[in-house]
Design a protein around this motif. Structure first.
Motif, PDB file in Angstrom:
ATOM      1  N   ARG A  35      -2.666   2.835  18.270  1.00 61.29           N
ATOM      2  CA  ARG A  35      -1.997   3.284  19.503  1.00 61.29           C
ATOM      3  C   ARG A  35      -0.641   2.594  19.582  1.00 61.29           C
ATOM      4  O   ARG A  35      -0.402   1.723  20.410  1.00 61.29           O
ATOM      5  N   THR A  36       0.245   2.960  18.676  1.00 64.96           N
ATOM      6  CA  THR A  36       1.587   2.391  18.632  1.00 64.96           C
ATOM      7  C   THR A  36       2.582   3.527  18.450  1.00 64.96           C
ATOM      8  O   THR A  36       2.190   4.677  18.222  1.00 64.96           O
ATOM      9  N   GLY A  37       3.853   3.214  18.554  1.00 63.04           N
ATOM     10  CA  GLY A  37       4.873   4.242  18.371  1.00 63.04           C
ATOM     11  C   GLY A  37       6.248   3.692  18.661  1.00 63.04           C
ATOM     12  O   GLY A  37       6.412   2.503  18.955  1.00 63.04           O
ATOM     13  N   TYR A  38       7.237   4.587  18.575  1.00 62.00           N
ATOM     14  CA  TYR A  38       8.643   4.159  18.654  1.00 62.00           C
ATOM     15  C   TYR A  38       9.410   5.125  19.541  1.00 62.00           C
ATOM     16  O   TYR A  38      10.568   5.421  19.300  1.00 62.00           O
ATOM     17  N   THR A  39       8.716   5.654  20.587  1.00 63.90           N
ATOM     18  CA  THR A  39       9.326   6.710  21.386  1.00 63.90           C
ATOM     19  C   THR A  39       9.262   6.450  22.887  1.00 63.90           C
ATOM     20  O   THR A  39       9.925   7.155  23.640  1.00 63.90           O
ATOM     21  N   GLY A  40       8.442   5.485  23.338  1.00 66.14           N
ATOM     22  CA  GLY A  40       8.236   5.315  24.775  1.00 66.14           C
ATOM     23  C   GLY A  40       7.252   6.309  25.355  1.00 66.14           C
ATOM     24  O   GLY A  40       7.126   6.404  26.568  1.00 66.14           O
ATOM     25  N   GLU A  41       6.567   7.051  24.496  1.00 67.86           N
ATOM     26  CA  GLU A  41       5.530   7.984  24.955  1.00 67.86           C
ATOM     27  C   GLU A  41       4.172   7.514  24.455  1.00 67.86           C
ATOM     28  O   GLU A  41       4.082   6.682  23.559  1.00 67.86           O
ATOM     29  N   ASP A  42       3.128   8.091  25.017  1.00 69.66           N
ATOM     30  CA  ASP A  42       1.790   7.856  24.489  1.00 69.66           C
ATOM     31  C   ASP A  42       1.706   8.489  23.097  1.00 69.66           C
ATOM     32  O   ASP A  42       2.532   9.321  22.724  1.00 69.66           O
ATOM     33  N   GLY A  43       0.710   8.085  22.345  1.00 73.78           N
ATOM     34  CA  GLY A  43       0.544   8.677  21.026  1.00 73.78           C
ATOM     35  C   GLY A  43      -0.062   7.700  20.051  1.00 73.78           C
ATOM     36  O   GLY A  43      -0.617   6.666  20.450  1.00 73.78           O
ATOM     37  N   CYS A  44       0.016   8.026  18.792  1.00 71.34           N
ATOM     38  CA  CYS A  44      -0.577   7.161  17.777  1.00 71.34           C
ATOM     39  C   CYS A  44       0.236   7.230  16.495  1.00 71.34           C
ATOM     40  O   CYS A  44       1.090   8.099  16.314  1.00 71.34           O
ATOM     41  N   GLU A  45      -0.036   6.273  15.625  1.00 67.68           N
ATOM     42  CA  GLU A  45       0.507   6.288  14.275  1.00 67.68           C
ATOM     43  C   GLU A  45      -0.692   6.215  13.337  1.00 67.68           C
ATOM     44  O   GLU A  45      -1.610   5.429  13.565  1.00 67.68           O
ATOM     45  N   VAL A  46      -0.686   7.053  12.324  1.00 69.04           N
ATOM     46  CA  VAL A  46      -1.823   7.092  11.406  1.00 69.04           C
ATOM     47  C   VAL A  46      -1.356   6.816   9.985  1.00 69.04           C
ATOM     48  O   VAL A  46      -0.373   7.386   9.514  1.00 69.04           O
ATOM     49  N   GLN A  91       0.830  -1.209   0.000  1.00 75.73           N
ATOM     50  CA  GLN A  91       0.000   0.000   0.000  1.00 75.73           C
ATOM     51  C   GLN A  91       0.864   1.258   0.000  1.00 75.73           C
ATOM     52  O   GLN A  91       1.671   1.449   0.904  1.00 75.73           O
ATOM     53  N   PRO A  92       0.683   2.123  -0.969  1.00 75.66           N
ATOM     54  CA  PRO A  92       1.464   3.364  -1.006  1.00 75.66           C
ATOM     55  C   PRO A  92       0.844   4.451  -0.136  1.00 75.66           C
ATOM     56  O   PRO A  92       0.548   5.555  -0.604  1.00 75.66           O
ATOM     57  N   LEU A  93       0.650   4.129   1.133  1.00 74.70           N
ATOM     58  CA  LEU A  93       0.022   5.092   2.032  1.00 74.70           C
ATOM     59  C   LEU A  93       1.071   5.977   2.694  1.00 74.70           C
ATOM     60  O   LEU A  93       2.216   5.575   2.869  1.00 74.70           O
ATOM     61  N   ALA A  94       0.670   7.175   3.063  1.00 70.04           N
ATOM     62  CA  ALA A  94       1.513   8.003   3.923  1.00 70.04           C
ATOM     63  C   ALA A  94       1.321   7.539   5.361  1.00 70.04           C
ATOM     64  O   ALA A  94       0.328   6.884   5.695  1.00 70.04           O
ATOM     65  N   MET A  95       2.308   7.853   6.216  1.00 70.29           N
ATOM     66  CA  MET A  95       2.197   7.455   7.620  1.00 70.29           C
ATOM     67  C   MET A  95       2.825   8.534   8.488  1.00 70.29           C
ATOM     68  O   MET A  95       3.955   8.964   8.245  1.00 70.29           O
ATOM     69  N   LEU A  96       2.074   8.980   9.491  1.00 70.80           N
ATOM     70  CA  LEU A  96       2.577   9.954  10.456  1.00 70.80           C
ATOM     71  C   LEU A  96       2.534   9.322  11.839  1.00 70.80           C
ATOM     72  O   LEU A  96       1.580   8.623  12.174  1.00 70.80           O
ATOM     73  N   ALA A  97       3.573   9.569  12.628  1.00 76.81           N
ATOM     74  CA  ALA A  97       3.561   9.182  14.037  1.00 76.81           C
ATOM     75  C   ALA A  97       3.413  10.466  14.840  1.00 76.81           C
ATOM     76  O   ALA A  97       4.173  11.415  14.643  1.00 76.81           O
ATOM     77  N   ARG A 157      13.842   6.411  20.552  1.00 78.62           N
ATOM     78  CA  ARG A 157      13.633   4.957  20.551  1.00 78.62           C
ATOM     79  C   ARG A 157      14.692   4.262  21.410  1.00 78.62           C
ATOM     80  O   ARG A 157      14.408   3.257  22.061  1.00 78.62           O
ATOM     81  N   LEU A 158      15.911   4.805  21.419  1.00 75.27           N
ATOM     82  CA  LEU A 158      16.940   4.159  22.228  1.00 75.27           C
ATOM     83  C   LEU A 158      16.673   4.373  23.718  1.00 75.27           C
ATOM     84  O   LEU A 158      16.816   3.446  24.524  1.00 75.27           O
ATOM     85  N   GLU A 159      16.255   5.563  24.101  1.00 72.82           N
ATOM     86  CA  GLU A 159      15.849   5.766  25.504  1.00 72.82           C
ATOM     87  C   GLU A 159      14.726   4.808  25.883  1.00 72.82           C
ATOM     88  O   GLU A 159      14.645   4.341  27.020  1.00 72.82           O
ATOM     89  N   ALA A 160      13.839   4.513  24.933  1.00 73.35           N
ATOM     90  CA  ALA A 160      12.722   3.591  25.185  1.00 73.35           C
ATOM     91  C   ALA A 160      13.163   2.129  25.122  1.00 73.35           C
ATOM     92  O   ALA A 160      12.342   1.228  25.312  1.00 73.35           O
ATOM     93  N   GLY A 161      14.438   1.884  24.821  1.00 77.28           N
ATOM     94  CA  GLY A 161      14.965   0.520  24.794  1.00 77.28           C
ATOM     95  C   GLY A 161      14.525  -0.280  23.588  1.00 77.28           C
ATOM     96  O   GLY A 161      14.520  -1.512  23.629  1.00 77.28           O
ATOM     97  N   LEU A 162      14.157   0.397  22.513  1.00 78.62           N
ATOM     98  CA  LEU A 162      13.647  -0.284  21.323  1.00 78.62           C
ATOM     99  C   LEU A 162      14.766  -0.454  20.296  1.00 78.62           C
ATOM    100  O   LEU A 162      15.537   0.468  20.030  1.00 78.62           O
ATOM    101  N   ASN A 163      14.831  -1.637  19.700  1.00 80.98           N
ATOM    102  CA  ASN A 163      15.882  -1.941  18.715  1.00 80.98           C
ATOM    103  C   ASN A 163      15.674  -1.190  17.417  1.00 80.98           C
ATOM    104  O   ASN A 163      14.545  -0.910  17.014  1.00 80.98           O
ATOM    105  N   LEU A 164      16.782  -0.920  16.742  1.00 79.17           N
ATOM    106  CA  LEU A 164      16.741  -0.413  15.361  1.00 79.17           C
ATOM    107  C   LEU A 164      17.232  -1.519  14.439  1.00 79.17           C
ATOM    108  O   LEU A 164      18.350  -2.015  14.584  1.00 79.17           O
ATOM    109  N   TYR A 165      16.371  -1.880  13.475  1.00 76.15           N
ATOM    110  CA  TYR A 165      16.769  -2.933  12.549  1.00 76.15           C
ATOM    111  C   TYR A 165      17.978  -2.486  11.728  1.00 76.15           C
ATOM    112  O   TYR A 165      18.060  -1.352  11.288  1.00 76.15           O
TER     113      TYR A 165
END
Lengths: 131, 366
Positions: free
Chosen positions: B187-198, B144-150, B229-237
């Protein structure tokens, strides 16, 4: 386009050098350099009194992006360092030619800034990097 | 990825907005993306204390449907999509090769019909080919060629609801999504904060972006995305894990669904053999409170052998350096958590800790 003051001399490694009225040389990094590094988070300064050879590794600047060496643009003795950078490294970004200076050198006998670039020459170095 | 470096860079639908906002644009996985809009540190703090918006339209989105979609994902994803017991539920997992190496990490959303898979930009072609190659069950796969904002930060949900006229997102549980027309909000993200991805059509992305900025949401580039993302302990592929590392040495053992034992996901045999041999390494956190910055590739000396920093940053929230590092397995006594890191030819004391480092703006490790 970055700011390159005409009254300063420059090393191709992105240090600037200013001849003060008392004959000492103040050293910092250029606007182009701070812009390329991004936000500065740590600065490691030399000990006052340290003897420096030309182009010797003298200080370190750590940004969000990378660690970079700062080289002595002239041989001499460190007579002052900018302690304000220890607590406020962002001064390097905010005022690279002013409050963001790094250290001051008393030049060794016979040492001069003649080997360095003038503003036009340094502008050429920057243009070559950003191709 | 280097082989594609001569190809022209791709632009997201928001590229003109990045230029207008004064972004420093850099090549990233074949795309021209914003690194920062002036100050990476200021953008980081904006997300921890208020709200920020990231253009993540470079990420890959695959919609899977048809009778074979579930069995395809049960083979490809080491986490078990059977856990998605309702429309809108999401799970994080990894796709593995036969050797148990990580092809990519991804999020699978269950939809009214089929699934949506969101994976990394840098592995788009690899994941596309892998899904096709594994698709013996006849699933329909549509990229899908969709745009995505976090939109991330303590104020993010409220401001997104206002910008998109989308009420009651707060009642949507974490790791779930809602759809409205061609928009999906998760209700997902890559920051360790509340928020959303659309996810939304590209030609509607600019209006949403502009409205978010008008409401005071800070545009945030890839630089702050990495420190958040690193402060949140999330890996970078590609940095903390790749096809040569298994999830068991990448702090992702929790994403492996071992039960039911009869589910033969790709890579299972290799992971079981690795477990039987004994997993020799682990990916963990590293903290250095003295001056200096931990960075990718620095050697780590522990009581039981050498390791390496996989991702290292100056943490803007904590004011000192943190990292993820792959180190030999060891015990958990305090003495064994002491280590040293070689930075520019000198060894500096550091400490092994269990990530994450920061959640919802607060230090969380011990």
């Amino acid at each position: 386009m970055s700011d390159i003051p005409a009254e300063l001399r420059y090393a191709s490694t992105h240090e600037w050098a200013r001849l003060e009225s008392d004959g000492t040389i103040t050293v910092g990094i250029t606007d182009h350099a701070q812009d390329a590094l991004g936000d500065v988070v740590f600065v490691e300064l030399p000990e006052p009194g340290r003897e420096l050879g030309f182009a010797e590794e003298t200080a370190v600047v750590e940004s969000v992006k990378a660690a970079s060496d700062i080289y002595a643009p002239i041989a001499g003795t460190v007579i002052a360092v900018n302690e304000a950078l220890v607590g406020a490294p962002e001064l390097v970004n905010q005022a690279p030619y002013g409050d963001g200076w790094f250290f001051r050198i008393a030049p060794a006998a016979g040492a001069s800034l003649d080997a360095l670039l003038d503003a036009a020459g340094y502008a050429g170095v920057c243009a070559g990097e950003s191709h | 990825m280097d082989s594609a470096s001569d190809a022209p860079l791709l632009c997201t639908p928001l590229h003109p907005a990045h230029v207008a906002a004064g972004a420093r644009l850099v090549p990233f996985a074949g795309w021209e993306m914003p690194l920062h809009y002036g100050s990476q540190l200021a953008e980081h703090h904006a997300v921890r204390s208020g709200s920020g918006v990231f253009d993540v339209s470079h990420m890959a989105i695959f919609d899977l449907s048809g009778a074979g979609a579930t069995s395809l994902l049960e083979r490809v994803v080491a986490n078990n999509v059977a856990r998605l017991d309702g429309v809108g539920k999401a799970l994080y997992g990894v796709a593995l090769n036969e050797q148990g190496g990580v092809i990519d990490d991804l999020i699978v959303y269950r939809r009214a019909e089929g699934y949506r898979v969101v994976s990394n930009a840098g592995t788009r072609a690899r994941v596309r080919e892998w899904l096709a190659a594994c698709n013996s069950s006849g699933a329909t796969i549509a990229e899908q060629p969709l745009a995505m904002l976090a939109v991330q930060g303590p104020r993010a949900l409220q401001l997104f609801e206002q910008a998109a006229d989308w009420a009651d997102l707060g009642s949507l549980p974490s790791f779930s999504a809602a759809e409205r027309g061609s928009w999906m909000v998760a209700r997902t993200g890559y920051t360790g904060e509340d928020g959303c991805e659309v996810m939304l059509p590209g030609d509607e992305a600019m209006a949403l972006w502009n409205e978010l900025l008008r409401l005071g949401v800070t545009p945030v580039g890839l630089g702050a995305r990495d420190t958040l993302r690193l402060e949140a302990g999330l890996n970078l592929y590609g940095q903390d894990m790749d096809e040569s590392t298994s999830p068991l040495v990448s702090n992702l053992g929790w994403t492996i669904a071992w039960k039911p034992a009869e589910r033969q996901f790709i890579g299972r045999a290799a992971l079981e053999a690795e477990r039987a041999r004994g997993v020799g390494e682990r990916l963990t956190g590293l903290v250095m409170e003295a001056r200096g910055v931990l960075r990718h590739g620095q050697p780590v000396r522990t009581a039981v052998g050498m390791g390496v920093v996989t991702s290292g940053i100056f943490s803007p929230t904590l004011g000192y350096s943190i990292a993820l590092a792959r180190v030999p397995q060891n015990g958990s006594s305090p003495a064994e958590q002491q280590c040293e890191v070689e930075i520019r030819g000198k060894w500096h004391p550091a400490r092994l800790v269990k990530p994450p480092f920061v959640r919802s703006g607060q230090r969380v490790f011990e």
